[in-house]
Every structure is written in C-alpha cells, then in structure tokens.
Design an enzyme around this catalytic site. Structure first.
Site, PDB file in Angstrom:
ATOM      1  N   SER A   1      62.773  32.798  78.950  1.00 57.25           N
ATOM      2  CA  SER A   1      62.064  33.594  79.000  1.00 57.25           C
ATOM      3  C   SER A   1      60.409  33.980  77.970  1.00 57.25           C
ATOM      4  CB  SER A   1      63.512  34.843  77.735  1.00 57.25           C
ATOM      5  OG  SER A   1      64.511  34.535  78.762  1.00 57.25           O
TER       6      SER A   1
ATOM      7  N   GLU B   1      73.684  28.148  87.641  1.00 60.69           N
ATOM      8  CA  GLU B   1      73.557  28.993  86.193  1.00 60.69           C
ATOM      9  C   GLU B   1      75.240  29.668  86.055  1.00 60.69           C
ATOM     10  OE1 GLU B   1      72.151  31.018  83.262  1.00 60.69           O
ATOM     11  OE2 GLU B   1      72.575  30.232  81.481  1.00 60.69           O
TER      12      GLU B   1
ATOM     13  N   GLU C   1      72.201  44.938  85.068  1.00 59.41           N
ATOM     14  CA  GLU C   1      70.707  45.385  86.013  1.00 59.41           C
ATOM     15  C   GLU C   1      70.129  44.847  86.857  1.00 59.41           C
ATOM     16  OE1 GLU C   1      70.636  45.118  82.968  1.00 59.41           O
ATOM     17  OE2 GLU C   1      71.659  48.147  82.089  1.00 59.41           O
TER      18      GLU C   1
ATOM     19  N   GLN D   1      65.892  25.529  76.801  1.00 60.88           N
ATOM     20  CA  GLN D   1      65.240  26.093  78.282  1.00 60.88           C
ATOM     21  C   GLN D   1      64.358  27.239  77.757  1.00 60.88           C
ATOM     22  OE1 GLN D   1      68.102  29.408  79.912  1.00 60.88           O
ATOM     23  NE2 GLN D   1      67.216  29.707  81.596  1.00 60.88           N
ATOM     24  N   GLY D   2      62.884  27.281  78.304  1.00 59.35           N
ATOM     25  CA  GLY D   2      61.808  28.352  77.645  1.00 59.35           C
ATOM     26  C   GLY D   2      61.507  29.313  79.007  1.00 59.35           C
TER      27      GLY D   2
END
Ligand SMILES: Cc1cc2nc3c(=O)[nH]c(=O)nc-3n(C[C@H](O)[C@H](O)[C@H](O)COP(=O)(O)OP(=O)(O)OC[C@H]3O[C@@H](n4cnc5c(N)ncnc54)[C@H](O)[C@@H]3O)c2cc1C
Length: 398
Positions: free
Chosen positions: A140, A255, A380, A137-138
């Site tokens: 970030s 997910e 966060e 999975q690209g």
C-alpha cells in the site's frame, strides 16, 4: 489420515485426534515460558506482546510444528491442512499469542514457495519460520491502496543492481522487520498492473526511514516507510520482472483464506468469553442482547464450517475461489458486531460492579475490530469482486 512427524526431532506417527491431545499437553508446559511467567498477562504492553509472539514462533519451530502443511524441504511436514486447523484451534483455546512473523508466514512464504528461485527458498524460508528474520509487506501507498495497480514506488537498475525510491504506508511490523516484500514499478508510469515487480528489500539500511503510526487502540504496529535510493538484496526479484501483479494477487487470495482460519478460531474463543460474561450477569442482560449473542454464535458456527470447506479445497490443490472473498466480508462483519456487543456487555457489568481484573480487554477488541473491514482488501472492494467475478454482474461505472 496419519502422518509421520519427523520435523525437528524424533519421528512420531499420529492421527489428528492424538495430535490435538499432544498439543493440549504441550501448551500446558510451553505457554508459561512463552508468557514469561505462569499466566498470560491480560493487557500486555506492545513490547511484551511482541516478545511473547516471537517466543511462540520459536517454540513451535523447536517442537517441529511451525509449518505443518509446508513441503518438507522448506521446513514443513507436508501434512494435510487439517492439521493446521487443529493447531489454530488449540492455540486459540489455550490463549497462545498470534504468530509473530505472521506477515512472513501468511504472505511472503506462499510467494517464495510458489514463485521464488531455489536459492531464495533456501536462503529465506527457515529463518522466517524460526522468526530469526521478520518480514513486512510493502504494497500500500498513500495513493494506492484498493487501487494497488497505480502504485508509484520506483525500482531502477543502477550498475546492474535494483534500487528503490518511493513511499509505502500501513506497513505492519515495519519497525521490527529485517526484510520487506515490496511491490515497485519497473515498467513505464502508465504501465499499471503490467509494470510491477516484487522485490526483497532489507529494512536495516540508510535508504529506509520508518515512521510508526499510532492508532486509536494505542498500538503502533504499522508505519509509513520511505525508500530513498534503497538497496535491494542480491537476487532480489521474486518471480519475473514486471510479473509482480499476478504474484501479488495470488498470495493475497491465500491471505484471505488460510489467515481466515486463525481469525475464525480467535473469534470463536472471544465469543465464548463473552458468553461467560453474559452468563455471569444473568437476568439483568436484556433479551435483545442475548438474541444478538445467539446470532453471533450462529454466524461463528457458519464461519467455522465455511472456513473448513475453503481449507479442504486448498488441501486438494485448488486455488482460493470467490467464496473466500465472501467469507472475508462475513468474518469482518461478525468480528465488528462481536466487538460492539462486547462493549455493551462490559458497560452493563460496570454498572453492576461486576468487573474483574482478569476481564478481557473488550475496548481494545472493539477498536481492533474496526480495521477488519479494511485490511486484506476492504469489504467494499470484496463486494465488487463478488458481484463482478462471482455473480457476473455488470461493472459499476459511475
Ligand atoms: C490494520 C491494517 C494493517 C495493514 N497492513 C498492511 C501491510 O502490512 N502492508 C500493506 O501494504 N498494507 C497494509 N494495510 C493497508 C490496506 O491494505 C489498505 O488500507 C487497503 O488496501 C485499503 O486501501 P486504502 O487505505 O488506501 O483505502 P482506499 O483504497 O483509498 O479506500 C478508501 C475507501 O474507499 C473505498 N473504495 C475504494 N475503491 C473502491 C471501489 N472501487 N469501489 C467501492 N469502494 C471503493 C474503500 O472500500 C474504502 O472504504 C493495512 C491496513 C490496516 C487497516
């Protein structure tokens, strides 16, 4: 509810409890072959671990259980998601490895099933299930993690073909992947979430350079990936051009829900192993650590029930809600507390000379747990989402 399993081989009809029993029996014979011997190695090398996972995916596919709740036309059985829960529980109890193609199964498959073209589904889903083709999975990038909408990897149309240039980071399984499910900018540089498209990019080509990143737990499972005018496949866009953002948000929410099932069941099994270690140490364990263990058991049970509720909602066709964000935070906190307690208990066992060779790798477990509050969306950021979208609190503007 009984379902008919006609997947790969002879059709059989069964109930959830007989499925559980069938799985228990299957694991007794299947696992030694998956482990490559008669017992699971306590600390497999990274290469052995990968190989075991691949064998597990293939064995599940051969048995017809690789995608219980998927539609039949894509290799599934249309079964209730409850059967997925039973499989996850029995896999964890039996000590089966994690699924090899877990990024493909958890993120790429929902994207293809819900947004892919008929040709894409036909081309990619079965090889993904069989682990013949592995996916990463690209999403970030160095300057676009939580703030994914600011990604800068660019897709350009050259002679009618899309080409990719830019850098991704933290790409799990990149070194062994055949394809990347990649988000790239197709709108103008300021188009934010409106100008992002989801692409299928082959990894084995001159335009792709992969640099593994070794982590504190010695694993190099994720990498930096550089795309330099990289080619895409034929029919490379999943969904619409400039429609990648909504697609990505939907699959990420899945997910955080379906993957929680595996995470929760594995946490329960680790907790059980730690309970065994505490029982063996007996009275020498301080009462405060016993209290911590009890607290973790309560949290683990709460997680088990909550995850079941989330799955039941998905089972009746509802999209994962804000509760999944809360459960993700609760799971990562529980996992990290369990890792911290485990190393304390192990320290006690060391002092007392009570360590055995088949002790779980608690240090590795502890180090691995540190990442849990980062992946699948940081805790966060999950809290921001819960505050703003769940509780309707005002947006924090420093
Ligand atoms: C084990 C692991 C595997 C991963 N695998 C993949 C993968 O396969 N593919 C992929 O694309 N990515 C993957 N990632 C990347 C992951 O999705 C990102 O690390 C994550 O989204 C956070 O982005 P970042 O690391 O850039 O941190 P940043 O977004 O820079 O955040 C840094 C810190 O600032 C905090 N922060 C940021 N924004 C806010 C805000 N608005 N309010 C409050 N706090 C904020 C964050 O919570 C964090 O503590 C993986 C990460 C890990 C740890």
């Amino acid at each position: 509810m009984a379902i008919e399993l006609s997947a790969a081989r002879t059709p059989i009809v069964f109930e959830p409890e007989s499925f559980r029993q069938q799985l228990e029996e299957w694991f007794v014979t299947a696992l030694p072959a998956i482990w490559g011997g008669s017992a699971p190695p306590v600390r497999p090398t990274e290469a052995d671990d990968m190989e075991m996972r691949r064998r597990f995916d293939r064995a599940l596919y051969a048995a017809g259980w690789a995608a219980l709740s998927w539609p039949r036309e894509y290799g599934g059985l249309d079964a209730d998601v409850d059967f997925e829960r039973i499989l996850a529980e029995e896999s964890a109890v039996a000590g089966a490895p994690e699924r090899y193609n877990r990024v493909g199964l958890g993120i790429v498959a929902p994207a293809l099933i819900n947004h892919g073209s008929a040709a894409q589904k036909e081309r990619y889903l079965i090889p993904l299930l069989k682990a013949d083709e592995v996916w990463c999975q690209g999403f970030s990038e160095p300057n676009a993690g939580s703030d994914l909408a600011s990604l800068t990897t660019r897709a350009s149309l050259v002679d009618g073909c899309w080409r990719i240039t830019g850098q991704k980071v933290w790409t799990t399984l990149a070194t062994v992947s055949d394809f990347c499910f990649l988000l790239a900018r197709t709108g103008d540089p300021h188009s934010a979430h409106r100008g992002i498209t989801a692409f299928i990019v082959p990894m084995n080509q001159p335009g792709v350079t992969i640099r593994p990143i070794r982590q504190i737990n010695d694993s190099a499972e994720f990498s930096e990936v550089f795309f330099d005018d990289a080619e895409t496949v034929q029919d490379p866009v999943i969904g619409e051009v400039n429609g990648g953002w909504q697609l990505a948000m939907t699959v990420l929410s899945y997910e955080r829900s379906t993957n929680l099932l595996n995470r929760q069941t594995r946490l329960a099994v680790a907790l059980n192993a730690l309970r065994g270690a505490v029982a063996q140490l007996g009275d020498s364990v301080p009462a405060s650590l016993v209290d911590d263990l009890v607290e973790l058991w309560i949290r683990s049970e709460a997680l088990r029930h909550t995850v079941r509720e989330h799955l039941a909602e998905i089972g009746v066709g509802r999209a994962p809600g804000i509760g999944n964000n809360a459960t993700k935070v609760y799971w990562s906190e529980t996992y990290q507390a369990l890792g911290a307690l485990a190393v304390q208990i192990r320290g006690l066992a060391c002092e007392q000379g009570e360590l055995s060779d088949d002790e779980p790798d608690w240090y590795g477990y502890y180090l691995g747990s540190r990442a849990a509050s980062i992946y699948a969306g940081t805790d966060e950021v999950q809290r921001n989402i819960i505050a703003e979208r769940g509780l309707g609190l005002p947006r924090y503007a420093p």
